[in-house]
Design a protein around this motif. Structure first.
Motif, PDB file in Angstrom:
ATOM      1  N   LEU A  16      -1.737  24.563  99.250  1.00 42.59           N
ATOM      2  CA  LEU A  16      -2.484  25.376 100.206  1.00 42.59           C
ATOM      3  C   LEU A  16      -3.775  25.894  99.586  1.00 42.59           C
ATOM      4  CD1 LEU A  16      -2.678  26.750 102.961  1.00 42.59           C
ATOM      5  CD2 LEU A  16      -1.328  28.655 102.029  1.00 42.59           C
ATOM      6  N   PHE A  17      -3.720  26.304  98.323  1.00 42.42           N
ATOM      7  CA  PHE A  17      -4.910  26.781  97.621  1.00 42.42           C
ATOM      8  C   PHE A  17      -5.945  25.666  97.481  1.00 42.42           C
ATOM      9  CE2 PHE A  17      -7.150  27.248  93.526  1.00 42.42           C
ATOM     10  CZ  PHE A  17      -7.865  28.408  93.792  1.00 42.42           C
ATOM     11  N   MET A  18      -5.499  24.491  97.053  1.00 45.34           N
ATOM     12  CA  MET A  18      -6.410  23.354  96.865  1.00 45.34           C
ATOM     13  C   MET A  18      -7.053  22.949  98.188  1.00 45.34           C
ATOM     14  SD  MET A  18      -4.091  21.026  94.287  1.00 45.34           S
ATOM     15  CE  MET A  18      -5.166  19.586  94.466  1.00 45.34           C
ATOM     16  N   GLU A  19      -6.247  22.860  99.226  1.00 41.79           N
ATOM     17  CA  GLU A  19      -6.795  22.436 100.512  1.00 41.79           C
ATOM     18  C   GLU A  19      -7.759  23.463 101.078  1.00 41.79           C
ATOM     19  OE1 GLU A  19      -5.355  20.288 104.632  1.00 41.79           O
ATOM     20  OE2 GLU A  19      -3.963  21.645 103.636  1.00 41.79           O
ATOM     21  N   SER A  20      -7.495  24.748 100.841  1.00 44.07           N
ATOM     22  CA  SER A  20      -8.392  25.794 101.336  1.00 44.07           C
ATOM     23  C   SER A  20      -9.774  25.682 100.698  1.00 44.07           C
ATOM     24  CB  SER A  20      -7.788  27.172 101.065  1.00 44.07           C
ATOM     25  OG  SER A  20      -6.567  27.348 101.761  1.00 44.07           O
ATOM     26  N   ILE A  21      -9.806  25.356  99.416  1.00 44.93           N
ATOM     27  CA  ILE A  21     -11.093  25.176  98.739  1.00 44.93           C
ATOM     28  C   ILE A  21     -11.866  24.020  99.366  1.00 44.93           C
ATOM     29  CG2 ILE A  21     -12.188  24.510  96.567  1.00 44.93           C
ATOM     30  CD1 ILE A  21      -9.997  26.007  95.098  1.00 44.93           C
ATOM     31  N   PHE A  22     -11.200  22.891  99.529  1.00 43.76           N
ATOM     32  CA  PHE A  22     -11.877  21.728 100.091  1.00 43.76           C
ATOM     33  C   PHE A  22     -12.189  21.925 101.577  1.00 43.76           C
ATOM     34  CE2 PHE A  22     -10.578  19.804  96.180  1.00 43.76           C
ATOM     35  CZ  PHE A  22     -11.489  18.777  95.964  1.00 43.76           C
ATOM     36  N   GLY A 242       6.711  10.081  91.764  1.00 47.26           N
ATOM     37  CA  GLY A 242       7.662  10.983  92.387  1.00 47.26           C
ATOM     38  C   GLY A 242       7.383  12.438  92.070  1.00 47.26           C
ATOM     39  N   ASN A 243       6.119  12.758  91.823  1.00 48.42           N
ATOM     40  CA  ASN A 243       5.732  14.106  91.418  1.00 48.42           C
ATOM     41  C   ASN A 243       5.350  14.937  92.636  1.00 48.42           C
ATOM     42  OD1 ASN A 243       3.875  16.293  90.330  1.00 48.42           O
ATOM     43  ND2 ASN A 243       4.559  15.330  88.431  1.00 48.42           N
ATOM     44  N   ASN A 244       5.720  16.207  92.615  1.00 46.19           N
ATOM     45  CA  ASN A 244       5.386  17.087  93.734  1.00 46.19           C
ATOM     46  C   ASN A 244       3.903  17.397  93.840  1.00 46.19           C
ATOM     47  OD1 ASN A 244       7.976  17.363  94.819  1.00 46.19           O
ATOM     48  ND2 ASN A 244       8.498  19.031  93.416  1.00 46.19           N
ATOM     49  N   ALA A 245       3.113  16.956  92.875  1.00 46.00           N
ATOM     50  CA  ALA A 245       1.670  17.124  92.964  1.00 46.00           C
ATOM     51  C   ALA A 245       1.097  16.356  94.151  1.00 46.00           C
ATOM     52  CB  ALA A 245       0.998  16.656  91.674  1.00 46.00           C
ATOM     53  N   GLN A 246       1.845  15.411  94.676  1.00 49.96           N
ATOM     54  CA  GLN A 246       1.369  14.632  95.815  1.00 49.96           C
ATOM     55  C   GLN A 246       1.142  15.496  97.049  1.00 49.96           C
ATOM     56  OE1 GLN A 246       4.450  11.872  97.490  1.00 49.96           O
ATOM     57  NE2 GLN A 246       5.801  12.822  95.974  1.00 49.96           N
ATOM     58  N   TYR A 247       1.810  16.643  97.132  1.00 54.34           N
ATOM     59  CA  TYR A 247       1.589  17.529  98.269  1.00 54.34           C
ATOM     60  C   TYR A 247       0.162  18.071  98.258  1.00 54.34           C
ATOM     61  CZ  TYR A 247       6.556  17.526  99.416  1.00 54.34           C
ATOM     62  OH  TYR A 247       7.823  17.146  99.803  1.00 54.34           O
ATOM     63  N   GLY A 248      -0.270  18.548  97.099  1.00 53.38           N
ATOM     64  CA  GLY A 248      -1.624  19.069  97.003  1.00 53.38           C
ATOM     65  C   GLY A 248      -2.673  17.988  97.173  1.00 53.38           C
ATOM     66  N   VAL A 249      -2.451  16.827  96.560  1.00 52.29           N
ATOM     67  CA  VAL A 249      -3.426  15.743  96.634  1.00 52.29           C
ATOM     68  C   VAL A 249      -3.544  15.223  98.067  1.00 52.29           C
ATOM     69  CG1 VAL A 249      -4.030  13.442  95.807  1.00 52.29           C
ATOM     70  CG2 VAL A 249      -3.000  15.098  94.240  1.00 52.29           C
TER      71      VAL A 249
END
Length: 345
Positions: A16-22, A242-249
């Protein structure tokens, strides 16, 4: 980084933080994009209806809608998990409910935004190749396949009866296929566009005093897709791992698709891609708002000068015109057209 080191609760907050910036970056570019599409250059005066590229305006608003909805759904999901949900398992259990309508709608958002972005890229290919359907048959087939794979992701999410994340074994094949076809479409279509531009540059290199201006045109096309392509590659890598980082990306990619579209329009409308007053001894580039762009000989008895310009409809839409002396026109007429044909750039 394993899932234990980057749990889903942390991943969703970071996403949510990453997407808000972009999304903030996207809103800035959207404002400039709409000004370029709706207002006269360097003025806050609306263009006449016939001068507005309505296809571009509609696409801009559609992308804005999906970009905004994705942020809103992300906020709603975090509020549900951390504030409103009081059941067993806490926020982790709420985020693992993959059939929850917010989860499904975020997936639909991503698929729709990708379909629009890839569709616009294919549309540019269609225009640049002088509205040749044979050039876009394969890209369109790939685009349809990509959309089908995206629909498969949403269908699995809706029909899954147990708690799951995006690394669920029943979902990952659809995600990997979707991202693979997205990359293929972008790389294939961009290569065709760049190849066309390079061939045109090679044809005029001997007669133009500044053929490297075509490099700028190619850079615009490359820049428009580079950030998007790299973000998809990163998403693909996190998905395979399989990393949860895919949600932010994945959330960021939704915004990047809109940003790249806006940047093309902005750069086309700005002085950064225009070289006013450039003198061309025998070859000039002039604006053309039409679809097909014929090469034609002009007999004015002197060298023509013009402005290097690009139409805001497709990002690149120019016409190559050759000036000849009166006594050489009859000799040169025909061979120029036979050699170069019609180039819609």
């Amino acid at each position: 980084m394993s899932d234990a080191a980057f749990p889903i609760t942390v991943a969703q907050i970071v996403a949510l933080f990453m997407e808000s910036i972009f999304y903030g970056i996207y809103l800035v570019t959207l404002g400039h994009c709409l000004k370029a599409l709706l207002c006269k250059k360097d003025k806050f005066i609306f263009k006449s209806r016939r001068d507005i590229k309505w296809i571009m305006v509609i696409v801009a608003f559609l992308m804005a809608t999906f970009a905004t909805l994705d942020v809103a759904f992300g906020l709603r999901h975090n509020l549900d998990a951390f504030i409103y949900y009081t059941g067993p398992g806490g926020a982790t259990a709420e985020f693992g409910n993959i059939t929850y309508w917010v989860n499904v709608m975020k997936t639909v958002d991503y698929i729709a935004q990708t379909a629009i972005g890839d569709g616009m890229l294919i549309y540019r290919l269609y225009i640049i190749y002088n509205k040749s359907w044979k050039m876009v048959v394969l890209p369109l087939m790939l685009w349809v396949t990509t959309t089908v794979c995206g629909s498969g992701i949403a269908w699995v999410e809706v029909t899954t009866k147990h708690s799951a994340l995006l690394n669920e074994s029943s979902i990952t094949p659809w995600i990997d296929s979707f991202l693979s076809f997205t990359l293929v479409v972008n790389l294939f279509v961009t290569s065709l566009i760049i190849g066309k531009l390079w061939r045109v540059r090679e044809r005029i290199v001997g007669s133009s005093s500044n053929p490297d201006k075509w490099i700028r045109v190619m850079r615009i096309i490359l820049d428009s897709g580079l950030m998007y392509t790299l973000s998809v590659v990163i998403f693909f890598a996190t998905s395979i791992a399989g990393n949860n980082a895919q949600y932010g990306v994945s959330d960021v990619v939704v915004q990047i698709i809109g940003i790249t579209f806006n940047l093309i329009i902005i750069r086309v409308n700005s002085a950064s891609i225009m070289s006013s007053g450039i003198q061309y001894p025998s070859t000039v580039i002039v604006p053309n708002s039409g679809g097909g762009i014929p090469l034609r000989n002009v007999n004015k008895g002197h060298v023509t000068t013009s402005t290097f310009a690009i139409s805001t409809e497709v990002g690149v839409d120019v016409e190559v015109v050759r000036s000849t002396d009166g006594d050489s026109e009859s000799k040169d007429n025909g061979s120029w057209k036979r050699d170069y044909g019609t180039d819609a750039v």
